[in-house]
Design a protein around this motif. Structure first.
Motif, PDB file in Angstrom:
ATOM      1  N   VAL A 369       0.869  -1.168  -0.057  1.00 29.82           N
ATOM      2  CA  VAL A 369       0.002   0.190  -0.090  1.00 29.82           C
ATOM      3  C   VAL A 369       0.817   1.264   0.048  1.00 29.82           C
ATOM      4  O   VAL A 369       0.613   2.229  -0.625  1.00 29.82           O
ATOM      5  N   PHE A 370       1.887   1.340   0.813  1.00 27.23           N
ATOM      6  CA  PHE A 370       3.020   2.369   0.548  1.00 27.23           C
ATOM      7  C   PHE A 370       3.489   2.598  -0.778  1.00 27.23           C
ATOM      8  O   PHE A 370       3.560   3.771  -1.095  1.00 27.23           O
ATOM      9  N   LEU A 371       3.746   1.578  -1.665  1.00 31.01           N
ATOM     10  CA  LEU A 371       4.267   1.682  -2.729  1.00 31.01           C
ATOM     11  C   LEU A 371       3.307   2.237  -3.572  1.00 31.01           C
ATOM     12  O   LEU A 371       3.451   3.259  -4.642  1.00 31.01           O
ATOM     13  N   LEU A 372       1.999   1.835  -3.660  1.00 33.25           N
ATOM     14  CA  LEU A 372       0.874   2.336  -4.140  1.00 33.25           C
ATOM     15  C   LEU A 372       0.727   3.973  -3.910  1.00 33.25           C
ATOM     16  O   LEU A 372       0.477   4.660  -4.730  1.00 33.25           O
ATOM     17  N   GLY A 373       0.831   4.114  -2.751  1.00 37.92           N
ATOM     18  CA  GLY A 373       0.683   5.577  -2.128  1.00 37.92           C
ATOM     19  C   GLY A 373       2.155   6.421  -2.982  1.00 37.92           C
ATOM     20  O   GLY A 373       1.838   7.696  -3.279  1.00 37.92           O
ATOM     21  N   SER A 531      -7.211   3.939  -6.199  1.00 35.99           N
ATOM     22  CA  SER A 531      -7.816   2.675  -6.951  1.00 35.99           C
ATOM     23  C   SER A 531      -7.691   1.577  -5.923  1.00 35.99           C
ATOM     24  O   SER A 531      -8.782   0.547  -5.734  1.00 35.99           O
ATOM     25  N   TYR A 532      -6.680   1.639  -4.884  1.00 38.15           N
ATOM     26  CA  TYR A 532      -6.750   0.363  -4.120  1.00 38.15           C
ATOM     27  C   TYR A 532      -7.894   0.956  -2.898  1.00 38.15           C
ATOM     28  O   TYR A 532      -8.591  -0.159  -2.514  1.00 38.15           O
ATOM     29  N   ARG A 544      -8.828  -3.348   5.066  1.00 42.33           N
ATOM     30  CA  ARG A 544      -7.870  -2.948   4.003  1.00 42.33           C
ATOM     31  C   ARG A 544      -8.458  -1.507   3.726  1.00 42.33           C
ATOM     32  O   ARG A 544      -7.660  -0.370   3.144  1.00 42.33           O
ATOM     33  N   ILE A 545      -9.854  -0.926   3.904  1.00 38.87           N
ATOM     34  CA  ILE A 545      -9.981   0.306   3.747  1.00 38.87           C
ATOM     35  C   ILE A 545      -9.364   1.348   4.893  1.00 38.87           C
ATOM     36  O   ILE A 545      -9.080   2.135   4.492  1.00 38.87           O
ATOM     37  N   ALA A 546      -9.427   0.636   5.912  1.00 39.16           N
ATOM     38  CA  ALA A 546      -8.916   1.502   7.059  1.00 39.16           C
ATOM     39  C   ALA A 546      -7.336   2.016   6.633  1.00 39.16           C
ATOM     40  O   ALA A 546      -6.687   2.749   7.064  1.00 39.16           O
ATOM     41  N   VAL A 551      -2.862   5.117   5.097  1.00 35.49           N
ATOM     42  CA  VAL A 551      -1.574   5.478   4.536  1.00 35.49           C
ATOM     43  C   VAL A 551      -1.771   6.842   3.753  1.00 35.49           C
ATOM     44  O   VAL A 551      -0.735   7.487   3.594  1.00 35.49           O
ATOM     45  N   MET A 552      -3.098   7.044   3.221  1.00 31.88           N
ATOM     46  CA  MET A 552      -3.382   8.406   2.607  1.00 31.88           C
ATOM     47  C   MET A 552      -3.009   9.700   3.563  1.00 31.88           C
ATOM     48  O   MET A 552      -2.432  10.489   3.325  1.00 31.88           O
TER      49      MET A 552
END
Length: 577
Positions: A369-373, A531-532, A544-546, A551-552
């Motif tokens: 998730v951090f990579l997607l961020g 998108s995640y 995973r929403i949380a 992360v956002m």
């Protein structure tokens, strides 16, 4: 501000009693009251979870839907204005409050509207069982979250950059905090605040689809409104209905621009901190009309008297020379205790976060998730930079030409209000037809609805440049890049940073709808945090929403702290006029 208060609708004296202008205004007032009453009654009708609200793509229903949507947006705007005043005063005047409120606002700004809806909708429905008003409150709160942060940052920035001569005048006249706010701070901030109110109102349209089409307990609730009409048109792939929705939006924006914002901007021109050129002052036909009416003038004088009484009531109780007049020094022990409380809260939050990650999602998912961020962060920075290169020069030019600002006001509001959702058909069809890469070609949708924060704030900053500074630049013969580097860019820099902060936060929010685009049965995804979150929301995977929302928040707060806040302090320290 007492003189301004008494002259709220000042004009040459007219004969006592009701005049023809009052009678001409009466139908408009009655029509407004009737529409507001009808809309409010529809918002509080009986409703049980599971009931299907009638919704149609018939264009004849759009005036009713426009009424419902506009009413929600104005209620949210009023709440956002109250919130902004409270936040800005506390954050600008109390250092201990600032250390909590500003990071808290960063967190709130970074939480997507889907996150607010998923958290609040059940609670609002429980507050009003058997009534539609609970769902309406959830929609209004979601619109509020798309409006409040921009206005709060704008007012906070104005209070922090108050000219030193005005602060000295407030001390000389021994103004209390209440008097200082109404006579000095709010009038100084008024032009910029109004432009940001317009931007917030327009920005609300970007998220109105998500706020009016709510999912709770695996049930979809579509409140009657333009946003739910657009959502239904996208599901049905009805291009004609989308075109009708655009026409309805344009009509609505023109109406509230002419009947609400344009009179306010023309009235607030008296508060500009400069020698105002009356021949270039913004004008409003409605404000001129109101200045000719006896009834509105009487109401304005009554409101002015009440404000004047409050200014007298909340005055300083000392003469400015006694021991009571000296500012109390903050207690070192109190500051240490406050720091300890904040540190303990941070440690507790980090511990709970680590426990949640370990138990629910796993560390590999966190790294992913951090990579997607990081992908979304790169898109945000590039798009904000491109938007700044385009809109800063345009905003400066508009702000320095009040006549053109009045002419372009409604156009800018319409462009800012245009939801990116309406571009989905063209974007999806184009990407599929030409087999383009969604990672690149979905990115512009992120900044489409948020670039206007930069434009509106720069316009407000340029329109508030003191007249003597303009004359000095003319006398010195500043031209070309030297004029921009020494005069224009420093003058609008604090306003630009305020717009960039909100545009950045808005772009992160917009990534949820821009990186995960649907048109009928076709869905396109771009790799990114938005998108995640959208995909996990569609699945109903709350852990995973949380994680995605958390992360956002980390990315937005880090960007604000290490980039925008430092630029903001630079603007307040070195570019102060």
């Amino acid at each position: 501000m007492s003189k301004n208060t008494r002259e709220f609708f000042a004009r040459p004296a007219v004969e006592a009693g009701i005049n023809r202008w009052d009678w001409a205004l009466l139908p408009l007032v009655l029509a407004t009251l009737v529409l507001m009453g009808y809309g409010a009654a529809q918002m509080a009708r009986p409703f049980e979870l599971g009931d299907v609200l009638p919704l149609s793509l018939d264009p004849t229903q759009l005036p009713y839907y426009l009424l419902r949507t506009t009413l929600r947006m104005f209620i949210a705007l009023a709440a956002a204005l109250v919130f902004s005043c409270v936040f800005a005063v506390l954050a600008a005047k109390y250092r201990s409050a600032e250390r909590v409120l500003v990071p808290l606002l960063d967190i709130l700004q970074s939480i997507p509207i889907l996150g607010f809806l998923s958290i609040t909708v059940t609670g609002f429905i429980a507050l009003f069982p058997g009534n539609l008003f609970g769902v309406e409150c959830a929609a209004i709160f979601a619109i509020f979250t798309s409006q409040a942060w921009n206005m709060a940052f704008s007012l906070y920035q104005s209070l922090r950059t108050l000219p030193s001569e005005l602060q000295e005048a407030a001390r000389v006249f021994q103004l209390s905090g209440w008097q200082r706010f109404w006579r000095l701070e709010l009038p100084f901030a008024m032009p910029g605040l109004l432009w940001n109110m317009m931007m917030s109102m327009s920005g609300g349209w970007f998220f109105v689809v998500a706020s009016e089409a709510i999912t709770v307990s695996n049930q979809s609730i579509k409140l009657p409104g333009v946003g739910s009409y657009i959502a239904l048109a996208i599901e049905a792939r009805d291009l004609a209905a989308i075109a009708w929705a655009i026409v309805a939006m344009l009509i609505g924006i023109l109406l509230y621009d002419q009947l609400f914002f344009r009179p306010l901007v023309a009235w607030a021109d008296k508060f500009r901190f400069e020698e105002n050129a009356s021949e270039q002052a913004p004008r409003s036909w409605l404000l001129s009309w109101l200045r000719r009416t006896q009834g509105v003038q009487a109401l304005a004088r009554w409101a002015g008297r009440q404000l004047q009484r409050s200014l007298t009531l909340f005055r300083l109780r000392h003469d400015g020379t006694s021991a009571r007049a000296r500012p109390a020094l903050p207690s070192p022990l109190g500051r240490r205790l406050w720091d300890a409380v904040l540190a303990a809260a941070v440690v507790f939050a980090v511990w709970r976060l680590l426990s949640f990650v370990h138990a629910e999602v796993g560390w590999a998912e966190v790294g992913h998730v951090f990579l997607l961020g990081g992908y979304t962060l790169l898109r945000v920075l590039v798009l904000i930079a491109l938007a700044a290169l385009l809109w800063v020069p345009i905003g400066v030019w508009i702000g320095l030409h009040p006549r053109w600002a009045g002419r372009l006001q409604a156009v800018a509001q319409f462009l800012a209000a245009f939801p990116a959702n309406l571009l989905f058909p063209l974007v999806v069809l184009g990407i599929v037809h030409w087999k383009l890469d969604p990672d690149w070609w979905l990115s512009p949708l992120m900044v489409f609805g948020t670039q206007w924060y930069i434009l509106f704030n720069v316009i407000a900053g340029a329109s508030g440049i003191p007249g003597e500074l303009r004359f000095a630049a003319q006398n010195l013969g500043l031209k070309g890049w030297l004029k921009w580097r020494r005069y224009l860019l420093p003058a609008v820099f604090p306003s630009f940073v305020t717009g960039a902060i909100t545009a950045s936060g808005g772009s992160w929010n917009a990534s949820i709808v821009a990186e995960y685009v649907s048109w009928g049965d076709t869905t396109l995804r771009a790799q990114g945090l938005g998108s995640y979150i959208a995909e996990m929301t569609a699945r109903g995977d709350f852990p995973r929403i949380a994680l995605g929302i958390g992360v956002m928040c980390v990315f937005v707060m880090g960007l604000n702290h290490f980039v925008w806040r430092r630029l903001y302090r630079l603007g307040g320290e070195r570019m102060h006029f």
